[in-house]
Write a protein that holds these residues in place. Sequence first.
Motif, PDB file in Angstrom:
ATOM      1  N   GLY A  63      87.419   8.475 -11.070  1.00 45.87           N
ATOM      2  CA  GLY A  63      86.832   9.828 -11.117  1.00 45.87           C
ATOM      3  C   GLY A  63      85.734   9.860 -10.024  1.00 45.87           C
ATOM      4  O   GLY A  63      85.638  10.854  -9.434  1.00 45.87           O
ATOM      5  N   ALA A  64      85.110   8.765  -9.841  1.00 34.72           N
ATOM      6  CA  ALA A  64      83.844   8.422  -8.626  1.00 34.72           C
ATOM      7  C   ALA A  64      84.642   8.850  -7.388  1.00 34.72           C
ATOM      8  O   ALA A  64      84.149   9.289  -6.371  1.00 34.72           O
ATOM      9  N   LEU A  65      85.819   7.982  -7.105  1.00 29.95           N
ATOM     10  CA  LEU A  65      86.430   8.071  -5.989  1.00 29.95           C
ATOM     11  C   LEU A  65      87.042   9.560  -5.715  1.00 29.95           C
ATOM     12  O   LEU A  65      86.995   9.925  -4.669  1.00 29.95           O
ATOM     13  N   LEU A  91      91.442  16.626  -7.352  1.00 30.69           N
ATOM     14  CA  LEU A  91      90.755  17.485  -8.137  1.00 30.69           C
ATOM     15  C   LEU A  91      90.681  17.228  -9.666  1.00 30.69           C
ATOM     16  O   LEU A  91      89.791  17.424 -10.383  1.00 30.69           O
ATOM     17  N   LEU A  92      91.916  16.924 -10.180  1.00 32.00           N
ATOM     18  CA  LEU A  92      92.147  16.425 -11.452  1.00 32.00           C
ATOM     19  C   LEU A  92      91.164  15.519 -11.936  1.00 32.00           C
ATOM     20  O   LEU A  92      90.607  15.528 -13.038  1.00 32.00           O
ATOM     21  N   PHE A  93      91.361  14.379 -11.266  1.00 30.88           N
ATOM     22  CA  PHE A  93      90.337  13.024 -11.546  1.00 30.88           C
ATOM     23  C   PHE A  93      88.777  13.450 -11.148  1.00 30.88           C
ATOM     24  O   PHE A  93      87.965  12.892 -12.041  1.00 30.88           O
ATOM     25  N   ALA A  94      88.545  14.445 -10.285  1.00 30.82           N
ATOM     26  CA  ALA A  94      87.226  14.544  -9.958  1.00 30.82           C
ATOM     27  C   ALA A  94      86.524  15.609 -10.954  1.00 30.82           C
ATOM     28  O   ALA A  94      85.344  15.258 -11.489  1.00 30.82           O
ATOM     29  N   PHE A  95      87.305  16.310 -11.754  1.00 25.67           N
ATOM     30  CA  PHE A  95      86.739  17.206 -12.649  1.00 25.67           C
ATOM     31  C   PHE A  95      87.040  16.879 -14.226  1.00 25.67           C
ATOM     32  O   PHE A  95      86.653  17.712 -15.034  1.00 25.67           O
ATOM     33  N   ARG A  96      87.941  15.992 -14.296  1.00 28.65           N
ATOM     34  CA  ARG A  96      88.015  15.644 -15.678  1.00 28.65           C
ATOM     35  C   ARG A  96      87.339  14.759 -16.370  1.00 28.65           C
ATOM     36  O   ARG A  96      86.724  13.943 -15.723  1.00 28.65           O
ATOM     37  N   GLU A  97      87.003  15.029 -17.716  1.00 31.86           N
ATOM     38  CA  GLU A  97      86.353  13.924 -18.277  1.00 31.86           C
ATOM     39  C   GLU A  97      86.594  12.628 -18.329  1.00 31.86           C
ATOM     40  O   GLU A  97      87.805  12.285 -18.094  1.00 31.86           O
ATOM     41  N   PRO A  98      85.721  11.636 -18.130  1.00 37.20           N
ATOM     42  CA  PRO A  98      86.112  10.258 -18.096  1.00 37.20           C
ATOM     43  C   PRO A  98      86.888   9.911 -19.533  1.00 37.20           C
ATOM     44  O   PRO A  98      86.433  10.234 -20.545  1.00 37.20           O
ATOM     45  N   GLY A  99      87.821   8.942 -19.391  1.00 35.03           N
ATOM     46  CA  GLY A  99      88.643   8.736 -20.296  1.00 35.03           C
ATOM     47  C   GLY A  99      89.811   9.529 -20.786  1.00 35.03           C
ATOM     48  O   GLY A  99      90.609   9.203 -21.584  1.00 35.03           O
ATOM     49  N   SER A 100      89.952  10.862 -20.069  1.00 33.11           N
ATOM     50  CA  SER A 100      90.807  11.567 -20.624  1.00 33.11           C
ATOM     51  C   SER A 100      91.996  11.622 -19.922  1.00 33.11           C
ATOM     52  O   SER A 100      91.981  11.183 -18.731  1.00 33.11           O
ATOM     53  N   PRO A 105      92.339  19.827 -15.838  1.00 35.76           N
ATOM     54  CA  PRO A 105      90.913  19.334 -15.742  1.00 35.76           C
ATOM     55  C   PRO A 105      90.191  20.403 -16.788  1.00 35.76           C
ATOM     56  O   PRO A 105      89.363  21.239 -16.309  1.00 35.76           O
ATOM     57  N   TRP A 106      90.406  20.243 -18.115  1.00 31.98           N
ATOM     58  CA  TRP A 106      89.411  21.090 -18.992  1.00 31.98           C
ATOM     59  C   TRP A 106      89.191  20.354 -20.226  1.00 31.98           C
ATOM     60  O   TRP A 106      90.013  19.747 -20.995  1.00 31.98           O
ATOM     61  N   PRO A 107      87.911  20.300 -20.555  1.00 27.87           N
ATOM     62  CA  PRO A 107      86.927  21.081 -19.988  1.00 27.87           C
ATOM     63  C   PRO A 107      86.259  20.461 -18.682  1.00 27.87           C
ATOM     64  O   PRO A 107      86.476  19.233 -18.582  1.00 27.87           O
TER      65      PRO A 107
END
Length: 301
Positions: A266-268, A60-69, A74-76
Amino acid sequence: MLDPLSAPEQVRRRRQVTTLALPRRAPRPGRSHDQPPRWQIYLPLGLYLLFTLIPFYWMLLFAFREPGSDSLVPWPITGQHFEKVWTERSFDTYFVNSLYVGIASMLMTMLVALTGGYALARFRFKLRMPFMLALLTSQFIPGALMLVPLFEIFRELRMLNSLWSVIIAETVFQLPLSMILISGFIRNVPVSLEEQAWVDGCSRLRAFLAIVLPLLRPGLIAVGSFAFVHSWNHFLFALMFLNAQDKQTIPVGLNTLIGSDSVDLGALAAGGVVAAVPVVIVFAFIQKWLITGFSAGAVKG
């Protein structure tokens, strides 16, 4: 005349009477002497739950986290990864294909297992035990060993690159265990109920539909749910029998997100969330029926 008791003997007698007169302390409610302390129960369960939930949180962290963060929170929250896999990676098509394969395999497995399980539970024939032994031994055969024969069969039938090839293969591999489970559920239904319906003029089919089938609801839900989840998550059959991109399922779609040189995490992760949501929903809604079904099937074999 009896001799009076000595002073030490009188003191001992009084102590015995006092001890017998005192009420015994009742045991504390909710806890027996053999039950361990609560922390010895909840601590291992908590550690196991933490160990189980960490991979889901990471996904969930990689799915909702902004790219490069690189934040651990997972915020924002962003939905860019879901939009990418749903539109650019054709996960909308993969989702529909997986749903079609899962529902069709579930219905076919339940229908054939219901008829075969009824025959095993209610009829006695010579090859009954060898047939059940063959069903059990078939579970020891890995599906990967049957890929080449199945590929040749579907090629001769001109069913390659068709979702029905995956549906048939999934149904065949799930039938042995499903049939054995359904036969166990039917044995728990007294045959006297059917006999009473036969006396009242019902045929065997009508008695089965009116008497036995409603009582098999927990078992059918248990068998059908596992058939759906197995078809939803299976990778090999879809990879071997489906070539066109518009025919692929979600497990194959997830494999396309892994490149030879790099991986879009992130996509995965977003694709993994899309693949896990239907399974979580299914088990959340059928949890009560699932437990009831397996407890009913465990009484008799």
